[in-house]
Each structure stands twice: as C-alpha cells, then as structure tokens.
Design a protein around this motif. Structure first.
Motif, PDB file in Angstrom:
ATOM      1  N   VAL A 157       0.856  -1.187   0.000  1.00 46.16           N
ATOM      2  CA  VAL A 157       0.000   0.000   0.000  1.00 46.16           C
ATOM      3  C   VAL A 157       0.890   1.235   0.000  1.00 46.16           C
ATOM      4  CG1 VAL A 157      -1.697   1.304   1.348  1.00 46.16           C
ATOM      5  CG2 VAL A 157      -1.886  -1.186   1.184  1.00 46.16           C
ATOM      6  N   ASP A 158       0.655   2.158  -0.931  1.00 43.64           N
ATOM      7  CA  ASP A 158       1.452   3.379  -1.036  1.00 43.64           C
ATOM      8  C   ASP A 158       0.848   4.556  -0.278  1.00 43.64           C
ATOM      9  OD1 ASP A 158       3.205   2.009  -2.716  1.00 43.64           O
ATOM     10  OD2 ASP A 158       2.189   2.679  -4.525  1.00 43.64           O
ATOM     11  N   ILE A 159      -0.489   4.581  -0.172  1.00 41.25           N
ATOM     12  CA  ILE A 159      -1.197   5.680   0.488  1.00 41.25           C
ATOM     13  C   ILE A 159      -2.253   5.064   1.403  1.00 41.25           C
ATOM     14  CG2 ILE A 159      -2.609   7.746   0.170  1.00 41.25           C
ATOM     15  CD1 ILE A 159      -1.442   7.951  -2.669  1.00 41.25           C
ATOM     16  N   LEU A 160      -2.290   5.517   2.661  1.00 39.57           N
ATOM     17  CA  LEU A 160      -3.228   4.954   3.628  1.00 39.57           C
ATOM     18  C   LEU A 160      -3.837   6.068   4.470  1.00 39.57           C
ATOM     19  CD1 LEU A 160      -4.295   2.298   5.061  1.00 39.57           C
ATOM     20  CD2 LEU A 160      -2.406   2.626   6.659  1.00 39.57           C
ATOM     21  N   CYS A 161      -5.167   6.086   4.559  1.00 40.33           N
ATOM     22  CA  CYS A 161      -5.857   7.036   5.431  1.00 40.33           C
ATOM     23  C   CYS A 161      -6.020   6.397   6.804  1.00 40.33           C
ATOM     24  CB  CYS A 161      -7.226   7.382   4.860  1.00 40.33           C
ATOM     25  SG  CYS A 161      -7.144   8.276   3.297  1.00 40.33           S
ATOM     26  N   VAL A 162      -5.738   7.164   7.857  1.00 39.34           N
ATOM     27  CA  VAL A 162      -5.869   6.659   9.218  1.00 39.34           C
ATOM     28  C   VAL A 162      -6.742   7.612  10.034  1.00 39.34           C
ATOM     29  CG1 VAL A 162      -3.712   5.350   9.233  1.00 39.34           C
ATOM     30  CG2 VAL A 162      -3.682   7.747   9.905  1.00 39.34           C
ATOM     31  N   GLN A 163      -7.464   7.023  10.992  1.00 42.86           N
ATOM     32  CA  GLN A 163      -8.354   7.797  11.844  1.00 42.86           C
ATOM     33  C   GLN A 163      -8.117   7.431  13.301  1.00 42.86           C
ATOM     34  OE1 GLN A 163      -9.800   5.753   9.254  1.00 42.86           O
ATOM     35  NE2 GLN A 163      -9.514   7.439   7.839  1.00 42.86           N
ATOM     36  N   GLU A 164      -8.642   8.293  14.159  1.00 44.23           N
ATOM     37  CA  GLU A 164      -8.517   8.126  15.611  1.00 44.23           C
ATOM     38  C   GLU A 164      -7.039   8.013  15.997  1.00 44.23           C
ATOM     39  OE1 GLU A 164     -11.099   5.959  19.117  1.00 44.23           O
ATOM     40  OE2 GLU A 164     -11.212   5.167  17.085  1.00 44.23           O
ATOM     41  N   THR A 165      -6.236   8.908  15.425  1.00 48.54           N
ATOM     42  CA  THR A 165      -4.791   8.889  15.692  1.00 48.54           C
ATOM     43  C   THR A 165      -4.470   9.355  17.109  1.00 48.54           C
ATOM     44  OG1 THR A 165      -4.583  11.115  14.767  1.00 48.54           O
ATOM     45  CG2 THR A 165      -4.168   9.255  13.276  1.00 48.54           C
ATOM     46  N   ARG A 166      -5.307  10.255  17.646  1.00 46.94           N
ATOM     47  CA  ARG A 166      -5.141  10.777  19.010  1.00 46.94           C
ATOM     48  C   ARG A 166      -3.800  11.467  19.215  1.00 46.94           C
ATOM     49  NH1 ARG A 166      -7.948   6.036  22.696  1.00 46.94           N
ATOM     50  NH2 ARG A 166      -9.768   5.810  21.380  1.00 46.94           N
ATOM     51  N   TRP A 167      -3.260  12.041  18.155  1.00 44.29           N
ATOM     52  CA  TRP A 167      -2.032  12.829  18.270  1.00 44.29           C
ATOM     53  C   TRP A 167      -2.382  14.291  18.142  1.00 44.29           C
ATOM     54  CZ3 TRP A 167       1.754   9.758  14.633  1.00 44.29           C
ATOM     55  CH2 TRP A 167       2.165   8.602  15.295  1.00 44.29           C
ATOM     56  N   LYS A 168      -1.917  15.086  19.061  1.00 46.76           N
ATOM     57  CA  LYS A 168      -2.194  16.522  19.056  1.00 46.76           C
ATOM     58  C   LYS A 168      -1.173  17.213  18.168  1.00 46.76           C
ATOM     59  CE  LYS A 168      -3.165  20.182  22.372  1.00 46.76           C
ATOM     60  NZ  LYS A 168      -3.191  20.522  23.794  1.00 46.76           N
ATOM     61  N   GLY A 169      -1.643  18.104  17.329  1.00 43.88           N
ATOM     62  CA  GLY A 169      -0.728  18.872  16.488  1.00 43.88           C
ATOM     63  C   GLY A 169      -1.076  18.779  15.022  1.00 43.88           C
ATOM     64  N   SER A 170      -0.301  19.510  14.238  1.00 40.87           N
ATOM     65  CA  SER A 170      -0.510  19.622  12.806  1.00 40.87           C
ATOM     66  C   SER A 170       0.855  19.452  12.152  1.00 40.87           C
ATOM     67  CB  SER A 170      -1.101  21.002  12.514  1.00 40.87           C
ATOM     68  OG  SER A 170      -1.153  21.250  11.148  1.00 40.87           O
ATOM     69  N   LYS A 171       1.237  18.201  11.893  1.00 44.71           N
ATOM     70  CA  LYS A 171       2.606  17.933  11.482  1.00 44.71           C
ATOM     71  C   LYS A 171       2.699  16.879  10.395  1.00 44.71           C
ATOM     72  CE  LYS A 171       4.371  18.951  16.084  1.00 44.71           C
ATOM     73  NZ  LYS A 171       4.962  18.424  17.298  1.00 44.71           N
ATOM     74  N   ALA A 172       3.926  16.722   9.899  1.00 45.81           N
ATOM     75  CA  ALA A 172       4.290  15.614   9.017  1.00 45.81           C
ATOM     76  C   ALA A 172       5.562  15.033   9.600  1.00 45.81           C
ATOM     77  CB  ALA A 172       4.517  16.107   7.600  1.00 45.81           C
ATOM     78  N   ARG A 173       5.596  13.708   9.762  1.00 45.54           N
ATOM     79  CA  ARG A 173       6.806  13.119  10.320  1.00 45.54           C
ATOM     80  C   ARG A 173       7.026  11.713   9.781  1.00 45.54           C
ATOM     81  NH1 ARG A 173       5.072  12.432  16.633  1.00 45.54           N
ATOM     82  NH2 ARG A 173       4.900  10.187  16.621  1.00 45.54           N
ATOM     83  N   SER A 174       8.282  11.362   9.656  1.00 43.97           N
ATOM     84  CA  SER A 174       8.637  10.021   9.219  1.00 43.97           C
ATOM     85  C   SER A 174       8.301   9.038  10.320  1.00 43.97           C
ATOM     86  CB  SER A 174      10.130   9.953   8.888  1.00 43.97           C
ATOM     87  OG  SER A 174      10.401  10.752   7.760  1.00 43.97           O
ATOM     88  N   ILE A 175       7.728   7.898   9.924  1.00 38.17           N
ATOM     89  CA  ILE A 175       7.341   6.893  10.916  1.00 38.17           C
ATOM     90  C   ILE A 175       8.109   5.586  10.703  1.00 38.17           C
ATOM     91  CG2 ILE A 175       5.084   7.865  11.407  1.00 38.17           C
ATOM     92  CD1 ILE A 175       3.857   5.847   9.465  1.00 38.17           C
ATOM     93  N   GLY A 176       9.141   5.635   9.866  1.00 35.20           N
ATOM     94  CA  GLY A 176       9.974   4.460   9.640  1.00 35.20           C
ATOM     95  C   GLY A 176       9.528   3.641   8.452  1.00 35.20           C
TER      96      GLY A 176
END
Length: 200
Positions: free
Chosen positions: A6-25
């Motif tokens: 999968v190249d693109i994935l939508c996720v919900q209920e992340t429960r992370w505060k903020g407005s960012k982009a970050r590498s997740i490995g």
C-alpha cells in the motif's frame, strides 16, 4: 502497508495533538492533524517516494483532512475522514458532513478524489435503489449513519468502492468484538475513476 504493498493509507482516531508531518519508519511519512490527545485525529500515510508529489495539505478539523498530490501529471486528492460515532450528538454529525462537503466542493471536477474514512455506519448488504453509488457486498443492515454515507455518495457523484468487490469476510469486516462484526471503514471514489481503483 509494506506487506500489502500500500502506497497511500488514510488513518483515523490517531489521538495525536498537532498539525505535522513526520517520518514513521520503513520508508513512510505521516501527515496528521489532531487537537486532543485523547480523542479523534486524522492522518494520511504516504510512501516516502510520493512525499515530493504533495502540493497541498488541508487540515480542516480533527475529523477531516486532505492531501493533493500530482502523480505522473494526474491530480489526486486523498481525503481522510472520521465520522462521529452512533451515540454522538446530531449537531456534531452534521458538522462533520458539512466539513466533508466543503472539502469536496473545493476540489475541481477534473481532479481525482479518493476518500478513506471511518464513517461509523453500515451501508448494508444489497444495493436495491442505490445501484449507482454502491455494489451489493456490504455487511449487515443499513443504519442511519450508513444512509448518510449513501446520501453523501449521491450528492458528490461518488461510489462506495468497498461494496463492489466480493471478498472474504475477514477482508470486509473492519471490527470484531464479542461475536459482533461490522464494516464501518469505507473508500469512496468519484464514479468516473472507479475502474482505476484497486482495493485489497
């Protein structure tokens, strides 16, 4: 994502505060938005090679966000949504659908759109009367929230992609607990693009 390619994935209920982009490995980057670390939050995960194709990120609320990418000259809009649950107030549900409508109305007609969302509703099995927006391979009976999904698909000339494909139950059911099974996560796509979407 690696296992299913999968190249693109939508996720919900992340429960992370903020407005960012970050590498997740593992060669993936997460674009997300949330206002409370205890509830809601949406995001879109991209394979790193597509990050340079991102033209715009719209973080509308902790329930709706979108990314616009240009891939091989094609404009693709990916929208991640997280609808209020069945017990939530009607006002909160209406706010979510209003935000989603606004995002859709801001996207030019000629551009491709895919919505990956947890709509917290059941569109149900069968499609009598709704053949233009869905297939017959849903799960359970339609509820009020599922009807809202179908109504939205009609308004936006979209199709509920997941229901067009006959799949094994474990690939259709998105939540199991205590013998109950539900499908509340759906992919919607502008109907002219349906033949170009592959769903695992």
């Amino acid at each position: 994502m690696e296992r299913r390619k999968v190249d693109i994935l939508c996720v919900q209920e992340t429960r992370w505060k903020g407005s960012k982009a970050r590498s997740i490995g593992a060669g993936f980057k997460l674009f997300y938005y949330g206002v409370d670390s205890k509830r809601n939050g949406v995001g879109v995960v991209l394979k790193e090679e597509f990050v340079r194709n991102v033209l715009e990120v719209k973080r509308v609320s902790d329930r709706v966000m979108s990314l616009k990418l240009e891939i091989e000259g094609v404009m693709l809009n990916v929208v991640s949504g997280y609808a209020p649950q069945v017990g939530c107030e009607l006002e909160e549900k209406e706010r979510f659908w209003s935000e989603l409508d606004e995002v859709m109305e801001s996207i030019p007609t000629g551009e491709r759109v895919v919505i990956g969302a947890d709509f917290n509703g059941h569109v149900g099995e069968g499609n009598r009367g709704d053949e233009e927006v869905m297939g017959k391979f849903g799960v359970k009976e339609r509820n009020l929230e599922g009807q809202m999904v179908v109504d939205f698909a009609k308004r936006m000339y979209m199709g509920v992609v997941d229901t067009y494909f006959q799949k094994r139950e474990e690939h259709r059911v998105t939540y199991k607990s205590g013998g109950r099974r539900t499908q509340v996560d759906y992919i919607l796509c502008r109907r002219g693009n349906l033949k170009e979407i592959t769903v695992e």
